[in-house]
Scaffold this motif. Structure first.
Motif, PDB file in Angstrom:
ATOM      1  N   GLY A   1       0.810  -1.216   0.000  1.00 45.76           N
ATOM      2  CA  GLY A   1       0.000   0.000   0.000  1.00 45.76           C
ATOM      3  C   GLY A   1       0.839   1.259   0.000  1.00 45.76           C
ATOM      4  O   GLY A   1       0.609   2.188  -0.787  1.00 45.76           O
ATOM      5  N   MET A   2       1.833   1.315   0.882  1.00 46.08           N
ATOM      6  CA  MET A   2       2.691   2.500   0.954  1.00 46.08           C
ATOM      7  C   MET A   2       3.461   2.693  -0.341  1.00 46.08           C
ATOM      8  O   MET A   2       3.629   3.832  -0.819  1.00 46.08           O
ATOM      9  N   ALA A   3       3.955   1.593  -0.917  1.00 46.20           N
ATOM     10  CA  ALA A   3       4.697   1.687  -2.171  1.00 46.20           C
ATOM     11  C   ALA A   3       3.803   2.157  -3.311  1.00 46.20           C
ATOM     12  O   ALA A   3       4.199   3.004  -4.129  1.00 46.20           O
ATOM     13  N   GLN A   4       2.586   1.618  -3.398  1.00 42.44           N
ATOM     14  CA  GLN A   4       1.640   2.066  -4.419  1.00 42.44           C
ATOM     15  C   GLN A   4       1.390   3.562  -4.308  1.00 42.44           C
ATOM     16  O   GLN A   4       1.363   4.278  -5.312  1.00 42.44           O
ATOM     17  N   ASN A   5       1.181   4.022  -3.088  1.00 38.16           N
ATOM     18  CA  ASN A   5       0.923   5.455  -2.880  1.00 38.16           C
ATOM     19  C   ASN A   5       2.086   6.314  -3.374  1.00 38.16           C
ATOM     20  O   ASN A   5       1.902   7.477  -3.739  1.00 38.16           O
ATOM     21  N   ALA A   6       3.287   5.726  -3.367  1.00 37.43           N
ATOM     22  CA  ALA A   6       4.473   6.437  -3.843  1.00 37.43           C
ATOM     23  C   ALA A   6       4.711   6.241  -5.334  1.00 37.43           C
ATOM     24  O   ALA A   6       5.662   6.792  -5.894  1.00 37.43           O
ATOM     25  N   GLY A   7       3.853   5.436  -5.994  1.00 39.44           N
ATOM     26  CA  GLY A   7       3.977   5.220  -7.431  1.00 39.44           C
ATOM     27  C   GLY A   7       4.717   3.955  -7.812  1.00 39.44           C
ATOM     28  O   GLY A   7       5.018   3.737  -8.985  1.00 39.44           O
ATOM     29  N   ASN A   8       5.016   3.094  -6.826  1.00 44.28           N
ATOM     30  CA  ASN A   8       5.729   1.849  -7.085  1.00 44.28           C
ATOM     31  C   ASN A   8       4.744   0.686  -7.028  1.00 44.28           C
ATOM     32  O   ASN A   8       4.092   0.473  -6.008  1.00 44.28           O
ATOM     33  N   THR A   9       4.658  -0.081  -8.117  1.00 43.47           N
ATOM     34  CA  THR A   9       3.669  -1.161  -8.192  1.00 43.47           C
ATOM     35  C   THR A   9       4.252  -2.536  -7.847  1.00 43.47           C
ATOM     36  O   THR A   9       3.599  -3.549  -8.040  1.00 43.47           O
TER      37      THR A   9
ATOM     38  N   LEU B   1     -10.810   4.764   6.183  1.00 40.71           N
ATOM     39  CA  LEU B   1      -9.899   4.390   5.108  1.00 40.71           C
ATOM     40  C   LEU B   1      -8.464   4.402   5.605  1.00 40.71           C
ATOM     41  O   LEU B   1      -8.086   5.222   6.449  1.00 40.71           O
ATOM     42  N   LEU B   2      -7.652   3.493   5.086  1.00 41.42           N
ATOM     43  CA  LEU B   2      -6.215   3.546   5.326  1.00 41.42           C
ATOM     44  C   LEU B   2      -5.636   4.764   4.607  1.00 41.42           C
ATOM     45  O   LEU B   2      -6.202   5.242   3.610  1.00 41.42           O
ATOM     46  N   PRO B   3      -4.518   5.306   5.100  1.00 43.84           N
ATOM     47  CA  PRO B   3      -3.892   6.448   4.419  1.00 43.84           C
ATOM     48  C   PRO B   3      -3.530   6.121   2.972  1.00 43.84           C
ATOM     49  O   PRO B   3      -3.250   4.960   2.638  1.00 43.84           O
ATOM     50  N   THR B   4      -3.503   7.144   2.139  1.00 44.23           N
ATOM     51  CA  THR B   4      -3.136   6.946   0.735  1.00 44.23           C
ATOM     52  C   THR B   4      -2.049   7.927   0.286  1.00 44.23           C
ATOM     53  O   THR B   4      -1.838   8.124  -0.913  1.00 44.23           O
ATOM     54  N   VAL B   5      -1.362   8.537   1.255  1.00 46.19           N
ATOM     55  CA  VAL B   5      -0.210   9.402   0.967  1.00 46.19           C
ATOM     56  C   VAL B   5       1.022   8.736   1.555  1.00 46.19           C
ATOM     57  O   VAL B   5       1.021   8.368   2.733  1.00 46.19           O
ATOM     58  N   PRO B   6       2.073   8.524   0.770  1.00 46.72           N
ATOM     59  CA  PRO B   6       3.203   7.691   1.216  1.00 46.72           C
ATOM     60  C   PRO B   6       4.012   8.309   2.348  1.00 46.72           C
ATOM     61  O   PRO B   6       3.930   9.524   2.599  1.00 46.72           O
ATOM     62  N   PRO B   7       4.799   7.495   3.033  1.00 50.02           N
ATOM     63  CA  PRO B   7       5.666   7.998   4.096  1.00 50.02           C
ATOM     64  C   PRO B   7       6.579   9.116   3.583  1.00 50.02           C
ATOM     65  O   PRO B   7       7.075   9.064   2.456  1.00 50.02           O
ATOM     66  N   GLY B   8       6.771  10.136   4.433  1.00 50.49           N
ATOM     67  CA  GLY B   8       7.650  11.240   4.077  1.00 50.49           C
ATOM     68  C   GLY B   8       7.009  12.303   3.212  1.00 50.49           C
ATOM     69  O   GLY B   8       7.672  13.267   2.813  1.00 50.49           O
ATOM     70  N   ALA B   9       5.707  12.177   2.915  1.00 46.85           N
ATOM     71  CA  ALA B   9       5.030  13.137   2.034  1.00 46.85           C
ATOM     72  C   ALA B   9       3.761  13.664   2.692  1.00 46.85           C
ATOM     73  O   ALA B   9       3.152  13.006   3.527  1.00 46.85           O
ATOM     74  N   THR B  10       3.384  14.871   2.311  1.00 43.93           N
ATOM     75  CA  THR B  10       2.140  15.463   2.797  1.00 43.93           C
ATOM     76  C   THR B  10       1.041  15.379   1.748  1.00 43.93           C
ATOM     77  O   THR B  10      -0.124  15.644   2.040  1.00 43.93           O
ATOM     78  N   GLU B  11       1.416  15.032   0.536  1.00 48.22           N
ATOM     79  CA  GLU B  11       0.430  14.781  -0.508  1.00 48.22           C
ATOM     80  C   GLU B  11       0.982  13.719  -1.453  1.00 48.22           C
ATOM     81  O   GLU B  11       2.200  13.521  -1.555  1.00 48.22           O
TER      82      GLU B  11
END
Length: 446
Positions: free
Chosen positions: A210-218, A297-307
């Protein structure tokens, strides 16, 4: 019989392991034309209810078909994979599997399960009886599908409203960093910010995915693995730091499975229970959180980011649940489809939800449930924001590699720290394993 050849020493190990675990191909009833073999995951959360459901389902099946059901189980993702591998190699085994959606690509890659055409969909009551969203990982395309949806399990957070109120938290966190900070604010006085199970065989990789997806990594991009990357490292670092650096998770959680983390939340000792589903609802009844929790909902913004970055993916959950697949090697396909039709009817699906808290995939049942229980809205929203894992026969091995990073890190977690060097080395190993599996699958192996 259509099936691909499995190659390599892993298959030999799989066969040996399965025979030791007692889930192997069994003789006798497998040859009985009046006994349908059905394999499902073992239910450690609701074992009594599962046993009763199996008895009732078998009795109804006997009345309508005259046939019996032999139930078989797997208790981990590894056993699930091994069971599929063994059946493909031997050309015998269960007639129907209930498999996790993320294992459907692996099952599809074997060529050993019935591809659903109009005739097959009609035999289970019609394709239109299913919620379209639940068909999202039934196959590589709408015309090439083997998975028949049984249950939907979007992942969300359960939240203790009293503990959040005491900490002055009025809004649900939408970023992973926010969740960490809110967990810190609710830790203390015998409470922890989060209930997390690091030793669970299924959950850990979902946090990282989930965190990786939010950062654009599939995780998988075509035929290329993307595990040894900053996005994935940041995800593991966040996940590990919760119990080490941040101290928002009970250290006992390092050795817990999901049921133990759920019990901590149900006892009112954790503010957030992330990565849970509707299956928890029945477990919360008559506990200290009954009437005091809600889903978010679980968060959808990756670690280290505000958006979320421009290439980030708004993935609130994996597309999760269970699919039925019918063995192509068997001679009981008519019976198999009758079983699937019975268990995916509207009433059967509503009863399945009542017993196990799993959302219906039957469209009529899902619509009725949504109208009756507005508290399910965050979970239904999570379902709409769910994204499928990569549809590749290599995914099940890749999933296990992601979990193995956590398994290898358990001793370090217990000692208080997973160093960056340790994490990098484990991600490099996982990258090699994942890429090797992708290459093998591309070249005709599973």
């Amino acid at each position: 019989m259509k099936r691909r050849t499995l190659i390599g020493s892993a298959v030999v190990v799989a066969l040996a392991a399965l025979s030791l675990q007692g889930c192997a191909v069994v003789n006798g009833s497998g040859d009985d034309p009046n006994t349908l073999r059905v394999m499902m995951g073992a239910d450690t959360t609701y074992p009594k209810e599962r046993k009763q459901w199996q008895q009732d389902t078998a009795a109804a099946f006997k009345r309508t078909t005259g046939a019996d059901i032999q139930w078989e189980t797997y208790s981990s993702a590894q056993e699930e994979l091994t069971a599929i591998q063994t059946s493909v190699i031997s050309g015998q085994g269960p007639d129907v599997y209930a498999i996790g959606t993320t294992f459907t690509p692996t099952a599809y890659a074997t060529g050993a399960f019935v591809e659903m055409g109009k005739k097959q969909w009609d035999a289970v009551g019609g394709k239109d009886r299913f919620d379209p969203a639940s068909l999202g990982i039934s196959g590589p395309s709408a015309s090439k599908q083997i998975g028949i949806p049984l249950a939907s399990r979007p992942f969300v957070m359960a939240v203790n409203k009293d503990l959040l109120a005491q900490a002055g938290i009025t809004e649900m966190p939408t970023t992973w960093d926010q969740l960490t900070e809110d967990a810190k604010a609710t830790t203390g006085d015998g409470h922890y910010g989060m209930a997390v199970a690091y030793a669970d065989g299924f959950d850990p990789w979902k946090f990282v995915w989930g965190m990786a997806q939010n950062a654009g990594n599939t995780i998988v991009d075509g035929q290329k693995a993307e595990i040894d990357t900053k996005a994935v490292q940041d995800a593991y670092r966040t996940y590990f730091d919760w119990v080490t650096k941040d101290g928002v998770v009970d250290k006992a959680g390092i050795g817990w499975n999901n049921a133990q983390a759920l019990a901590q939340f149900a006892d009112g000792k954790a503010a957030f229970f992330p990565m849970t589903t509707t299956t928890a609802i029945n477990s919360f009844k008559n506990t200290k959180v009954d009437g005091k929790y809600e889903f978010a909902l679980l968060p959808t913004v990756p670690p280290g980011a505000t958006e979320r970055p421009a290439d980030g993916i708004d993935a609130a959950s994996i597309l999760s649940g269970d699919n039925f697949v019918v063995a192509d090697y068997g001679k009981k396909q008519d019976l198999s489809f009758q079983f699937v039709k019975q268990t995916t009817s509207k009433q059967a699906q509503l009863e399945y939800y009542r017993l196990f808290g799993q959302l219906p995939t039957n469209a009529a049942a899902a619509a009725e449930l949504a109208a009756q229980e507005p508290t399910l809205k965050p979970i239904i929203d999570a379902g709409k924001l769910s994204k499928p894992t990569a549809f590749t026969g290599a995914w099940s091995d890749i999933q296990l590699s992601l979990v193995d990073v956590v398994v290898q890190s358990i001793p370090s977690l217990k000692s208080g720290e997973v160093t960056d060097d340790q994490l990098r080395k484990r991600l490099q190993d996982a990258q090699k394993d994942a890429q090797s599996t992708l290459n093998r699958q591309k070249n005709g192996g599973l």
